[in-house]
Design a protein around this motif. Structure first.
Motif, short mmCIF file in Angstrom:
data_model
loop_
_atom_site.label_atom_id
_atom_site.label_comp_id
_atom_site.label_asym_id
_atom_site.label_seq_id
_atom_site.Cartn_x
_atom_site.Cartn_y
_atom_site.Cartn_z
N VAL A 48 0.96 -1.21 -0.13
CA VAL A 48 -0.06 -0.06 -0.04
C VAL A 48 0.82 1.32 0.10
CG1 VAL A 48 -1.79 1.39 1.03
CG2 VAL A 48 -1.73 -1.29 1.20
N ALA A 49 1.68 1.30 0.93
CA ALA A 49 2.77 2.65 1.10
C ALA A 49 3.98 2.00 1.84
CB ALA A 49 2.02 3.71 1.78
N SER A 50 5.06 2.81 1.67
CA SER A 50 6.33 2.56 2.38
C SER A 50 7.05 3.94 2.55
CB SER A 50 6.98 1.32 1.55
OG SER A 50 7.60 2.01 0.43
N ILE A 51 7.94 3.79 3.51
CA ILE A 51 8.70 5.06 3.62
C ILE A 51 10.02 4.42 4.08
CG2 ILE A 51 7.93 5.12 6.03
CD1 ILE A 51 8.13 8.18 5.96
N TYR A 52 11.00 5.08 3.59
CA TYR A 52 12.62 4.63 3.90
C TYR A 52 13.08 5.82 4.82
CZ TYR A 52 17.51 3.98 3.43
OH TYR A 52 18.88 3.68 3.84
N THR A 53 13.30 5.30 5.94
CA THR A 53 13.38 6.34 7.10
C THR A 53 14.77 7.38 7.14
OG1 THR A 53 14.72 4.67 8.42
CG2 THR A 53 12.27 4.80 8.86
N HIS A 54 15.59 6.73 6.35
CA HIS A 54 16.88 7.40 6.15
C HIS A 54 16.60 8.93 5.21
CE1 HIS A 54 21.22 8.36 5.96
NE2 HIS A 54 21.20 8.14 4.65
N THR A 58 8.91 8.20 0.04
CA THR A 58 7.81 7.52 0.26
C THR A 58 7.42 6.68 -1.21
OG1 THR A 58 6.37 9.48 -0.12
CG2 THR A 58 7.06 8.95 2.00
N TYR A 59 6.64 5.75 -0.91
CA TYR A 59 6.06 5.00 -2.36
C TYR A 59 4.41 4.63 -1.80
CZ TYR A 59 4.31 1.03 -4.66
OH TYR A 59 3.39 0.24 -5.33
N TYR A 60 3.75 5.06 -2.99
CA TYR A 60 2.31 4.59 -2.76
C TYR A 60 1.88 3.88 -3.88
CZ TYR A 60 2.12 8.38 0.72
OH TYR A 60 2.71 9.14 1.90
N ALA A 61 0.94 2.68 -3.65
CA ALA A 61 0.29 1.95 -4.77
C ALA A 61 -0.79 2.97 -5.43
CB ALA A 61 -0.45 1.05 -4.17
N PHE A 68 -4.16 8.22 0.56
CA PHE A 68 -3.42 7.74 1.94
C PHE A 68 -2.18 8.39 2.07
CE2 PHE A 68 -5.21 3.06 1.96
CZ PHE A 68 -6.36 3.39 1.95
N THR A 69 -1.68 8.59 3.25
CA THR A 69 -0.42 9.34 3.40
C THR A 69 0.26 8.43 4.61
OG1 THR A 69 -1.29 11.45 3.12
CG2 THR A 69 0.66 11.31 4.34
N ILE A 70 1.65 8.04 4.23
CA ILE A 70 2.46 7.56 5.28
C ILE A 70 3.39 8.59 6.02
CG2 ILE A 70 4.12 6.88 3.57
CD1 ILE A 70 4.43 4.24 4.98
N SER A 71 3.56 8.23 7.23
CA SER A 71 4.42 9.05 7.87
C SER A 71 5.29 8.37 9.24
CB SER A 71 3.60 10.61 8.44
OG SER A 71 2.79 10.08 9.43
N GLU A 72 6.12 9.08 9.76
CA GLU A 72 6.90 8.51 10.62
C GLU A 72 7.34 9.56 11.78
OE1 GLU A 72 11.00 7.33 9.79
OE2 GLU A 72 11.40 9.37 8.52
#
Length: 123
Positions: A48-54, A58-61, A68-72
């Motif tokens: 669905v979504a991903s995030i690289y912390t470094h 972000t990536y979204y389908a 949708f929004t991914i966050s950390e």
């Protein structure tokens, strides 16, 4: 050992919103990819979504882009998935997973998985 715990799932009507949380513990590395995946009834698991912390890249389908929004929150070791404009097609078990290093589209590259949280969207 690495543990991931999801929360925030539930039932909502179409057009509604939910925010999922994935709390992580036991990490021994600082740069990792955190992804959200889902598996609906009779369907294969999909990213669905991903995030690289470094880099916070972000990536979204395509199916969730713009909704949708991914966050950390590094201080809390937590990744969130804000889901807006939900539709019945978003009904699924949502799981978070992590892998060391940059994100890849290969689901099998993710080493650790949470138990999942159910999201049900009614029309």
């Amino acid at each position: 050992r690495v543990q991931l715990v999801e929360s925030g799932g539930g039932s909502v009507q179409a057009g509604g919103s939910l925010t999922l949380s994935c709390s992580a513990s036991g990490f021994t590395y600082s740069s990792y990819c955190m992804g959200w995946f889902r598996q609906g009834p009779g369907k294969e698991r999909e990213g669905v979504a991903s995030i690289y912390t470094h880099t916070t890249h972000t990536y979204y389908a395509d199916s969730v882009k713009g909704r949708f929004t991914i966050s950390e929150d590094n201080a809390k070791n937590t990744v969130y998935l804000q889901m807006n404009s939900l539709t019945p097609e978003d009904t699924a078990m949502y799981s978070c997973a992590t892998m060391y290093g940059p994100c890849t589209p290969n689901i099998s590259s993710f080493d650790y998985w949470g138990q999942g949280t159910q999201v049900t969207v009614s029309s």
